[in-house]
Motif scaffolding. Structure first.
Motif, PDB file in Angstrom:
ATOM      1  N   SER A 124      62.506  71.795  65.872  1.00  0.00           N
ATOM      2  CA  SER A 124      61.903  70.458  65.846  1.00  0.00           C
ATOM      3  C   SER A 124      60.388  70.484  65.760  1.00  0.00           C
ATOM      4  O   SER A 124      59.757  69.451  65.614  1.00  0.00           O
ATOM      5  CB  SER A 124      62.350  69.652  67.064  1.00  0.00           C
ATOM      6  OG  SER A 124      62.095  70.371  68.246  1.00  0.00           O
ATOM      7  N   GLY A 125      59.786  71.656  65.841  1.00  0.00           N
ATOM      8  CA  GLY A 125      58.337  71.771  65.645  1.00  0.00           C
ATOM      9  C   GLY A 125      57.535  71.409  66.867  1.00  0.00           C
ATOM     10  O   GLY A 125      58.052  71.079  67.917  1.00  0.00           O
ATOM     11  N   GLY A 126      56.231  71.477  66.677  1.00  0.00           N
ATOM     12  CA  GLY A 126      55.313  71.187  67.764  1.00  0.00           C
ATOM     13  C   GLY A 126      54.352  70.081  67.387  1.00  0.00           C
ATOM     14  O   GLY A 126      54.520  69.409  66.369  1.00  0.00           O
ATOM     15  N   PRO A 127      53.299  69.891  68.175  1.00  0.00           N
ATOM     16  CA  PRO A 127      52.331  68.834  67.901  1.00  0.00           C
ATOM     17  C   PRO A 127      51.701  68.990  66.516  1.00  0.00           C
ATOM     18  O   PRO A 127      51.337  70.078  66.100  1.00  0.00           O
ATOM     19  CB  PRO A 127      51.282  69.013  69.001  1.00  0.00           C
ATOM     20  CG  PRO A 127      51.998  69.734  70.096  1.00  0.00           C
ATOM     21  CD  PRO A 127      52.994  70.613  69.412  1.00  0.00           C
ATOM     22  N   GLY A 128      51.627  67.877  65.785  1.00  0.00           N
ATOM     23  CA  GLY A 128      51.009  67.862  64.459  1.00  0.00           C
ATOM     24  C   GLY A 128      51.931  68.280  63.329  1.00  0.00           C
ATOM     25  O   GLY A 128      51.605  68.086  62.164  1.00  0.00           O
ATOM     26  N   ASP A 129      53.097  68.848  63.626  1.00  0.00           N
ATOM     27  CA  ASP A 129      54.048  69.233  62.579  1.00  0.00           C
ATOM     28  C   ASP A 129      54.815  67.997  62.099  1.00  0.00           C
ATOM     29  O   ASP A 129      54.889  66.984  62.792  1.00  0.00           O
ATOM     30  CB  ASP A 129      55.071  70.252  63.099  1.00  0.00           C
ATOM     31  CG  ASP A 129      54.442  71.588  63.447  1.00  0.00           C
ATOM     32  OD1 ASP A 129      53.299  71.837  63.026  1.00  0.00           O
ATOM     33  OD2 ASP A 129      55.102  72.380  64.149  1.00  0.00           O
ATOM     34  N   ILE A 130      55.402  68.113  60.921  1.00  0.00           N
ATOM     35  CA  ILE A 130      56.298  67.066  60.435  1.00  0.00           C
ATOM     36  C   ILE A 130      57.700  67.441  60.894  1.00  0.00           C
ATOM     37  O   ILE A 130      58.203  68.510  60.551  1.00  0.00           O
ATOM     38  CB  ILE A 130      56.235  66.931  58.903  1.00  0.00           C
ATOM     39  CG1 ILE A 130      54.828  66.522  58.468  1.00  0.00           C
ATOM     40  CG2 ILE A 130      57.265  65.918  58.415  1.00  0.00           C
ATOM     41  CD1 ILE A 130      54.623  66.510  56.977  1.00  0.00           C
ATOM     42  N   ALA A 131      58.316  66.575  61.675  1.00  0.00           N
ATOM     43  CA  ALA A 131      59.658  66.833  62.210  1.00  0.00           C
ATOM     44  C   ALA A 131      60.685  66.104  61.356  1.00  0.00           C
ATOM     45  O   ALA A 131      60.466  64.964  60.937  1.00  0.00           O
ATOM     46  CB  ALA A 131      59.755  66.362  63.650  1.00  0.00           C
ATOM     47  N   LYS A 132      61.790  66.770  61.110  1.00  0.00           N
ATOM     48  CA  LYS A 132      62.877  66.182  60.309  1.00  0.00           C
ATOM     49  C   LYS A 132      64.181  66.341  61.075  1.00  0.00           C
ATOM     50  O   LYS A 132      64.536  67.435  61.510  1.00  0.00           O
ATOM     51  CB  LYS A 132      62.965  66.880  58.960  1.00  0.00           C
ATOM     52  CG  LYS A 132      64.053  66.351  58.050  1.00  0.00           C
ATOM     53  CD  LYS A 132      64.024  67.106  56.726  1.00  0.00           C
ATOM     54  CE  LYS A 132      65.148  66.699  55.824  1.00  0.00           C
ATOM     55  NZ  LYS A 132      65.162  67.500  54.588  1.00  0.00           N
ATOM     56  N   VAL A 133      64.889  65.231  61.251  1.00  0.00           N
ATOM     57  CA  VAL A 133      66.201  65.228  61.898  1.00  0.00           C
ATOM     58  C   VAL A 133      67.226  64.855  60.831  1.00  0.00           C
ATOM     59  O   VAL A 133      67.078  63.847  60.152  1.00  0.00           O
ATOM     60  CB  VAL A 133      66.256  64.220  63.068  1.00  0.00           C
ATOM     61  CG1 VAL A 133      67.634  64.207  63.701  1.00  0.00           C
ATOM     62  CG2 VAL A 133      65.195  64.527  64.101  1.00  0.00           C
ATOM     63  N   THR A 134      68.254  65.692  60.689  1.00  0.00           N
ATOM     64  CA  THR A 134      69.314  65.456  59.711  1.00  0.00           C
ATOM     65  C   THR A 134      70.647  65.412  60.436  1.00  0.00           C
ATOM     66  O   THR A 134      70.915  66.235  61.312  1.00  0.00           O
ATOM     67  CB  THR A 134      69.356  66.579  58.652  1.00  0.00           C
ATOM     68  OG1 THR A 134      68.071  66.694  58.048  1.00  0.00           O
ATOM     69  CG2 THR A 134      70.383  66.296  57.577  1.00  0.00           C
ATOM     70  N   ILE A 135      71.479  64.446  60.061  1.00  0.00           N
ATOM     71  CA  ILE A 135      72.820  64.315  60.626  1.00  0.00           C
ATOM     72  C   ILE A 135      73.815  64.436  59.477  1.00  0.00           C
ATOM     73  O   ILE A 135      73.712  63.724  58.483  1.00  0.00           O
ATOM     74  CB  ILE A 135      73.020  62.944  61.313  1.00  0.00           C
ATOM     75  CG1 ILE A 135      71.918  62.642  62.317  1.00  0.00           C
ATOM     76  CG2 ILE A 135      74.403  62.847  61.935  1.00  0.00           C
ATOM     77  CD1 ILE A 135      71.886  63.535  63.498  1.00  0.00           C
ATOM     78  N   ASP A 136      74.778  65.339  59.613  1.00  0.00           N
ATOM     79  CA  ASP A 136      75.884  65.479  58.663  1.00  0.00           C
ATOM     80  C   ASP A 136      77.145  65.012  59.381  1.00  0.00           C
ATOM     81  O   ASP A 136      77.682  65.724  60.238  1.00  0.00           O
ATOM     82  CB  ASP A 136      76.048  66.935  58.218  1.00  0.00           C
ATOM     83  CG  ASP A 136      74.880  67.407  57.388  1.00  0.00           C
ATOM     84  OD1 ASP A 136      74.492  66.688  56.469  1.00  0.00           O
ATOM     85  OD2 ASP A 136      74.355  68.503  57.675  1.00  0.00           O
ATOM     86  N   TYR A 137      77.612  63.831  59.028  1.00  0.00           N
ATOM     87  CA  TYR A 137      78.734  63.200  59.730  1.00  0.00           C
ATOM     88  C   TYR A 137      79.931  63.095  58.795  1.00  0.00           C
ATOM     89  O   TYR A 137      79.777  62.771  57.615  1.00  0.00           O
ATOM     90  CB  TYR A 137      78.299  61.799  60.201  1.00  0.00           C
ATOM     91  CG  TYR A 137      79.291  61.091  61.069  1.00  0.00           C
ATOM     92  CD1 TYR A 137      79.411  61.408  62.420  1.00  0.00           C
ATOM     93  CD2 TYR A 137      80.112  60.100  60.556  1.00  0.00           C
ATOM     94  CE1 TYR A 137      80.312  60.755  63.232  1.00  0.00           C
ATOM     95  CE2 TYR A 137      81.016  59.434  61.361  1.00  0.00           C
ATOM     96  CZ  TYR A 137      81.115  59.762  62.692  1.00  0.00           C
ATOM     97  OH  TYR A 137      82.006  59.106  63.499  1.00  0.00           O
TER      98      TYR A 137
ATOM     99  N   HIS B 119      61.213  71.497  60.704  1.00  0.00           N
ATOM    100  CA  HIS B 119      59.827  71.046  60.792  1.00  0.00           C
ATOM    101  C   HIS B 119      59.009  71.739  59.709  1.00  0.00           C
ATOM    102  O   HIS B 119      59.390  72.793  59.204  1.00  0.00           O
ATOM    103  CB  HIS B 119      59.233  71.322  62.186  1.00  0.00           C
ATOM    104  CG  HIS B 119      58.972  72.768  62.451  1.00  0.00           C
ATOM    105  ND1 HIS B 119      59.973  73.656  62.791  1.00  0.00           N
ATOM    106  CD2 HIS B 119      57.833  73.497  62.424  1.00  0.00           C
ATOM    107  CE1 HIS B 119      59.454  74.852  62.960  1.00  0.00           C
ATOM    108  NE2 HIS B 119      58.145  74.795  62.745  1.00  0.00           N
ATOM    109  N   MET B 120      57.905  71.105  59.377  1.00  0.00           N
ATOM    110  CA  MET B 120      56.954  71.676  58.425  1.00  0.00           C
ATOM    111  C   MET B 120      55.594  71.731  59.115  1.00  0.00           C
ATOM    112  O   MET B 120      55.040  70.699  59.496  1.00  0.00           O
ATOM    113  CB  MET B 120      56.863  70.815  57.157  1.00  0.00           C
ATOM    114  CG  MET B 120      55.997  71.414  56.068  1.00  0.00           C
ATOM    115  SD  MET B 120      55.862  70.348  54.604  1.00  0.00           S
ATOM    116  CE  MET B 120      57.546  70.143  54.114  1.00  0.00           C
TER     117      MET B 120
END
Length: 159
Positions: A113-126, A101-102
């Motif tokens: 994963s961050g909190g309210p108002g943050d930018i959340a980023k989910v990454t999958i390495d498959y 998160h940022m």
């Protein structure tokens, strides 16, 4: 001598010879197409799944634990469950997920994963392994590393 030349010039058995040459080539082509199709399916399924998981993540919602419906899963486990529901044909391990998160006004990614108002980023390495050995020589260690990511801004207020 004349009979030997006539036998070599005859067409008896030529169909069998042609089939013996063409059949392996068609089989290789068909199996190669199956591998490419499954590779594209995996990539598109992961892209769609990570997008849907990120959409779920930004709400801050939590899913009910399937093993104990009276309890809620953690936020990160809920995101993993949303990803797995979006990609039922793939087996995605917990170690394949990365959450970053940022914070508002931040300039770099932090873990979680961050909190309210943050930018959340989910990454999958498959890791995808071809179904047949035809593509394996062209891939590093006979497998393809597929990385997909999606980032969205969390809602101002989690529910």
């Amino acid at each position: 001598m004349h009979n030997a030349v006539r036998r070599l010039g005859g067409s008896n058995g030529s169909n069998l010879l042609e089939a013996a040459i063409i059949t392996p080539l068609l089989l290789i082509l068909t199996l190669g197409l199956v591998d490419f199709a499954s590779m594209f399916y995996v990539y598109l399924a992961l892209e769609n799944g990570v997008s849907l998981a990120t959409r779920y993540a930004v709400t801050g919602n939590q899913m009910a634990d399937p093993n104990n419906p009276s309890q809620l899963l953690s936020h990160d486990d809920s995101i993993k469950a949303a990803m797995r529901q979006a990609t039922p044909a793939l087996t995605i391990a917990d170690a394949d997920f990365t959450f970053n998160h940022m914070p508002m006004g931040g300039s770099g990614w932090l873990g979680g994963s961050g909190g309210p108002g943050d930018i959340a980023k989910v990454t999958i390495d498959y890791v995808w392994v071809p179904l047949t050995p035809i593509l394996r020589p062209f891939l590093t260690n006979g497998q393809l590393m597929v990385e997909v990511a999606s980032a969205m801004k969390n809602e101002s207020k989690f529910q």
